[in-house]
Scaffold this active site. Structure first.
Site, PDB file in Angstrom:
ATOM      1  N   GLU A 217     -55.343  20.385  -5.752  1.00 34.19           N
ATOM      2  CA  GLU A 217     -56.445  21.051  -6.444  1.00 34.19           C
ATOM      3  C   GLU A 217     -56.010  22.215  -7.326  1.00 34.19           C
ATOM      4  O   GLU A 217     -56.423  22.297  -8.486  1.00 34.19           O
ATOM      5  CB  GLU A 217     -57.513  21.497  -5.435  1.00 34.19           C
ATOM      6  CG  GLU A 217     -58.306  20.349  -4.810  1.00 34.19           C
ATOM      7  CD  GLU A 217     -57.610  19.684  -3.633  1.00 34.19           C
ATOM      8  OE1 GLU A 217     -56.506  20.129  -3.268  1.00 34.19           O
ATOM      9  OE2 GLU A 217     -58.169  18.709  -3.079  1.00 34.19           O
TER      10      GLU A 217
ATOM     11  N   HIS B  53     -66.678  21.066   5.230  1.00 34.84           N
ATOM     12  CA  HIS B  53     -67.217  20.123   4.244  1.00 34.84           C
ATOM     13  C   HIS B  53     -68.727  20.314   4.055  1.00 34.84           C
ATOM     14  O   HIS B  53     -69.429  19.376   3.684  1.00 34.84           O
ATOM     15  CB  HIS B  53     -66.958  18.675   4.675  1.00 34.84           C
ATOM     16  CG  HIS B  53     -65.586  18.173   4.352  1.00 34.84           C
ATOM     17  ND1 HIS B  53     -64.465  18.654   4.959  1.00 34.84           N
ATOM     18  CD2 HIS B  53     -65.147  17.243   3.465  1.00 34.84           C
ATOM     19  CE1 HIS B  53     -63.395  18.026   4.477  1.00 34.84           C
ATOM     20  NE2 HIS B  53     -63.786  17.171   3.574  1.00 34.84           N
TER      21      HIS B  53
HETATM   22  C1  LIG Z   1     -57.754  19.878   0.062  1.00 34.40           C
HETATM   23  C2  LIG Z   1     -58.463  18.601   0.221  1.00 34.40           C
HETATM   24  N1  LIG Z   1     -58.577  17.789  -0.847  1.00 34.40           N
HETATM   25  C3  LIG Z   1     -59.217  16.607  -0.736  1.00 34.40           C
HETATM   26  C4  LIG Z   1     -59.748  16.215   0.455  1.00 34.40           C
HETATM   27  C5  LIG Z   1     -60.488  14.881   0.581  1.00 34.40           C
HETATM   28  N2  LIG Z   1     -59.639  13.949   1.335  1.00 34.40           N
HETATM   29  C6  LIG Z   1     -59.783  13.805   2.657  1.00 34.40           C
HETATM   30  S1  LIG Z   1     -58.642  12.782   3.293  1.00 34.40           S
HETATM   31  C7  LIG Z   1     -57.948  12.518   1.786  1.00 34.40           C
HETATM   32  C8  LIG Z   1     -56.767  11.617   1.676  1.00 34.40           C
HETATM   33  C9  LIG Z   1     -55.635  12.081   2.494  1.00 34.40           C
HETATM   34  O1  LIG Z   1     -54.578  11.179   2.379  1.00 34.40           O
HETATM   35  P1  LIG Z   1     -53.336  11.307   3.326  1.00 34.40           P
HETATM   36  O2  LIG Z   1     -52.849  12.707   3.349  1.00 34.40           O
HETATM   37  O3  LIG Z   1     -52.367  10.280   2.912  1.00 34.40           O
HETATM   38  O4  LIG Z   1     -53.919  11.000   4.774  1.00 34.40           O
HETATM   39  P2  LIG Z   1     -54.562   9.641   5.313  1.00 34.40           P
HETATM   40  O5  LIG Z   1     -56.020   9.722   5.093  1.00 34.40           O
HETATM   41  O6  LIG Z   1     -53.938   8.506   4.601  1.00 34.40           O
HETATM   42  O7  LIG Z   1     -54.239   9.644   6.771  1.00 34.40           O
HETATM   43  C10 LIG Z   1     -58.619  13.223   0.803  1.00 34.40           C
HETATM   44  C11 LIG Z   1     -58.286  13.204  -0.619  1.00 34.40           C
HETATM   45  C12 LIG Z   1     -59.639  17.112   1.537  1.00 34.40           C
HETATM   46  N3  LIG Z   1     -60.190  16.838   2.716  1.00 34.40           N
HETATM   47  N4  LIG Z   1     -58.973  18.276   1.399  1.00 34.40           N
END
Ligand SMILES: Cc1ncc(C[n+]2csc(CCOP(=O)(O)OP(=O)(O)O)c2C)c(N)n1
Ligand SMILES: [Mg+2]
Lengths: 329, 331
Positions: free
Chosen positions: B60, B129
């Site tokens: 971000e 959230h």
């Molecule tokens: C700072 C932030 N940006 C965006 C999100 C929205 N979000 C939640 S999970 C996610 C994907 C995370 O991917 P990864 O780190 O690979 O974990 P996975 O879900 O694959 O276990 C996103 C973009 C968030 N929760 N926090």
């Protein structure tokens, strides 16, 4: 093979099945509209949490993610308190205040799931700093996803951890996706090289092989205790469900064939089960009995949680501050 | 007039502005093929391509900073921040960079950027959230802040925001994405700093932002049955704020409640109440009341979460208190 080893192996198996069973029940709670909000399933990634957490002791710390049920179970949590938390009940680990994305289990060294991607990287590094400062030989493990490697915080804390030789292990669960995007579209270059740039020893490992994960983890944890940390592990794994339980139609970002391949050919539980039988550590019957007992446990915990009380409304302004019972009184 | 959802309204506004001006682009996480988790942007990447609907890593501060630089050099970015709660991650780029560049450069540089994000609790999404953080950015000089309360406002304010040469932050209510409202087919814009009198009344003024406009309209209906005539006003933008309309209404009704989903302390409600106090003091028959979200992190449990946000019943109860004159003695 010694007896203790056999017990360790069976515990690892049991813990993986407990995670899968927990998730199947959580998913069912969502599908039957009995769970408030959404949740992110850990199914498919069990060998990562279990392989690592089985190398830890209770006083070691972990930090977890939005996909955190697996870490929580693997670090020793009970079904009952977990399901109560998922349903927002008073007897949940966080008295219903946190829910799925914020489960923390202080008693077992789980500093909490986190709904901010990468949000726990500082916390894990701080736990390692604290262990060193206070003269404990505890280790901290930071679980995070491949997507979280895009967060700047990771680079700031890895730099400090390396400079100060902190006993922290950064465990990157590379499940190939962050939300609805493939990892290769959001992460340039090599993931392990990121850590190596700070002089941190980094490993890439098959995250579906619980024995391999556990063996490496034991070595790194011991080295951390001797002051040889930090370390970085990239664990190649896969989530079986959608990004969250509501992500049902996902063919626009990954194929059914790919999902099928991981489930049928690389499942960490099926693989480990076959190995246990082959090595004569457990018979098929013993394993079936173990699975059935876990299933019953989970059902009982779900029933309990469904019937449990919600927190009294007077709790709403409690726990805002440590030294004020009711912040708004 | 046709009815469309708030989600469709935002989508249309973006598409229209992107057709009109090639320098407008969208950047954020899962904005392209996925069209955001709320599916607000579905279809845009098909029309405008991945050069102008840009999927980013989960970084971000990085993409926000990049957007500030792009805005300073001829582009018009619309930054998509998936949840309003993530605004804490981008505060430096937004508040130290975007907000101050025009001023610090003595008017030489400008940052025509839109940050679209959301607010609102009661989705069972817990403390990270569910926050409504508009007061934080409204506090920083140099940022405009829009708070649409229906599909109509969402479209008109978005189009104005994109054409504005300043950084504008738009907070959409994530519970309202599927709510329909009448929105004209033909093009329209809603100017900033123009409040909307949603409902006229003579006994008490309810000033409400975003998610709280519907709450106050319902409260007004309850009050009407009891013979209390409530005026409901939606400021639509909190920076700039249409003080004139709010003050005039306060003078007319002599009683005011300000309702907003941000935390009550140090929030929008206190700011608006303060201005009414300064400019309509002699016309008031009761202290101006503030109603915000409870000053606690948003709890997960439905049993707790629901009592942290103002409800129509709670607004109506406070209105009755003001009408009864009891608040004068309490104050
Ligand atoms: C700072 C932030 N940006 C965006 C999100 C929205 N979000 C939640 S999970 C996610 C994907 C995370 O991917 P990864 O780190 O690979 O974990 P996975 O879900 O694959 O276990 C996103 C973009 C968030 N929760 N926090
Ligand atoms: Mg991932």
């Amino acid at each position: 093979m010694t007896k203790t080893n056999a017990e360790d192996y069976l515990r690892m198996y049991r813990q993986m099945v407990r995670i899968r069973t927990f998730e199947d029940n959580a998913n069912q709670l969502y599908l039957s509209a009995k769970m408030p909000g959404l949740t992110h399933m850990y199914s498919g990634e069990e060998a990562v949490a279990v392989g690592i957490c089985e190398a830890l002791r209770t006083s070691d710390k972990i930090t977890s993610t939005h996909r955190g049920h697996g870490h929580c179970v693997a670090k020793g949590a009970d079904f009952k308190e977990m399901f109560c938390e998922l349903l927002g009940k008073e007897e949940g680990y966080c008295r219903g205040k946190g829910g799925s994305m914020h489960i923390a289990d202080q008693s077992n060294g789980n500093l909490g799931a986190n709904a901010i991607v990468g949000g726990s990287m500082g916390i894990a590094t701080g736990a390692a700093f604290s262990a060193k400062l206070l003269g404990k030989d505890d280790v901290a493990v930071c679980f995070f996803g491949d997507g979280a490697t895009a967060q700047g915080l990771m680079y700031e804390v890895m730099n400090m951890a390396a400079l100060w030789k902190l006993p922290v292990i950064y465990a990157c669960e590379n499940n190939g996706y962050s939300e609805y995007t493939r990892t290769d579209e959001i992460a340039a270059g090599s993931i392990t090289a990121r850590a190596e740039a700070f002089g941190i020893e980094a490993f890439q490992i098959d995250g579906q092989d619980v024995l391999a994960v556990n063996e490496l983890s034991q070595k790194l944890v011991e080295r951390c205790r001797k002051g040889e940390g930090p370390f970085f592990i990239e664990l190649m794994t896969y989530r079986y469900h959608g990004h969250h339980v509501g992500d049902i139609n996902r063919e626009y970002y990954r194929s059914k064939e790919e999902e099928k391949d991981w489930r049928e050919n690389r499942d960490p539980i099926t693989r480990f089960r076959a190995w246990l039988v082959k090595e004569g550590i457990a018979s098929e019957d013993e394993i079936e009995a173990m699975n059935a007992a876990i299933k019953d446990d989970a059902s009982a915990a779900v029933e309990y949680a469904l019937a449990a009380k919600y927190p009294d409304v007077s709790e709403v302004d409690m726990h805002v501050f440590t030294d004020v019972e009711h912040a708004l009184a | 007039m046709r009815n469309i959802t708030l989600s469709q309204a935002v989508n249309e506004a973006l598409a229209e502005e992107m057709r009109r001006d090639d320098s407008v682009f969208i950047i954020g996480e899962d904005v392209a093929e996925a069209g955001t988790p709320f599916k607000v942007l579905s279809g845009l990447v098909e029309e405008f391509g991945t050069q102008r609907v840009v999927d980013t890593p989960i970084a971000e501060p990085g993409f926000m900073g990049l957007a500030v630089g792009a805005a300073m050099t001829g582009s018009r970015p619309v930054v998509d921040l998936m949840f309003g709660d993530f605004i804490f991650l981008i505060m430096d780029q937004l508040c130290n960079q975007a907000a101050k560049t025009h001023y610090m450069s003595g008017g030489k540089l400008s940052v025509p950027l839109v940050l679209r994000t959301n607010l609102g609790a009661t989705r069972r999404s817990a403390a990270q959230h569910s926050q409504s953080l508009h007061a934080l950015v409204a506090h920083i000089p140099g940022l405009k802040v829009a708070m649409p309360s229906s599909a109509y406002e969402a479209k008109g304010l978005m189009k104005t925001a994109i054409r504005d040469n300043n950084p504008v932050v738009i907070f959409e209510d994530k519970l309202m994405y599927n709510d329909k409202a009448p929105v004209p087919e033909e093009e329209f814009l809603i100017p900033f700093g123009q409040a909307n009198i949603k409902r006229e009344g003579s006994d008490i003024t309810l000033i409400a932002t975003s998610s709280m406009v519907q709450v106050c309209e319902k409260a007004a209906e309850i009050l009407e049955q009891e013979g209390i005539s409530a005026e409901v006003i939606d400021p639509r933008t909190i920076v700039p704020l249409d003080e004139k309309t709010l003050i005039e209404s306060a003078k007319k009704t002599s009683r005011v409640i300000v309702v907003d989903e941000g935390h009550q302390s140090y929030g929008i409600t206190g700011e608006i109440a303060g201005r009414i106090n300064e400019k309509a003091f002699y016309h008031l028959d009761a202290p101006v009341l503030r109603m915000g979200a409870m000053d606690v992190p948003v709890p997960f449990s439905p049993a707790l979460e629901d009592i942290t946000v103002p409800t129509p019943e709670a607004v109506a109860a406070n209105a009755r208190l003001l009408m009864s004159g009891e608040m004068i003695h309490a104050a």
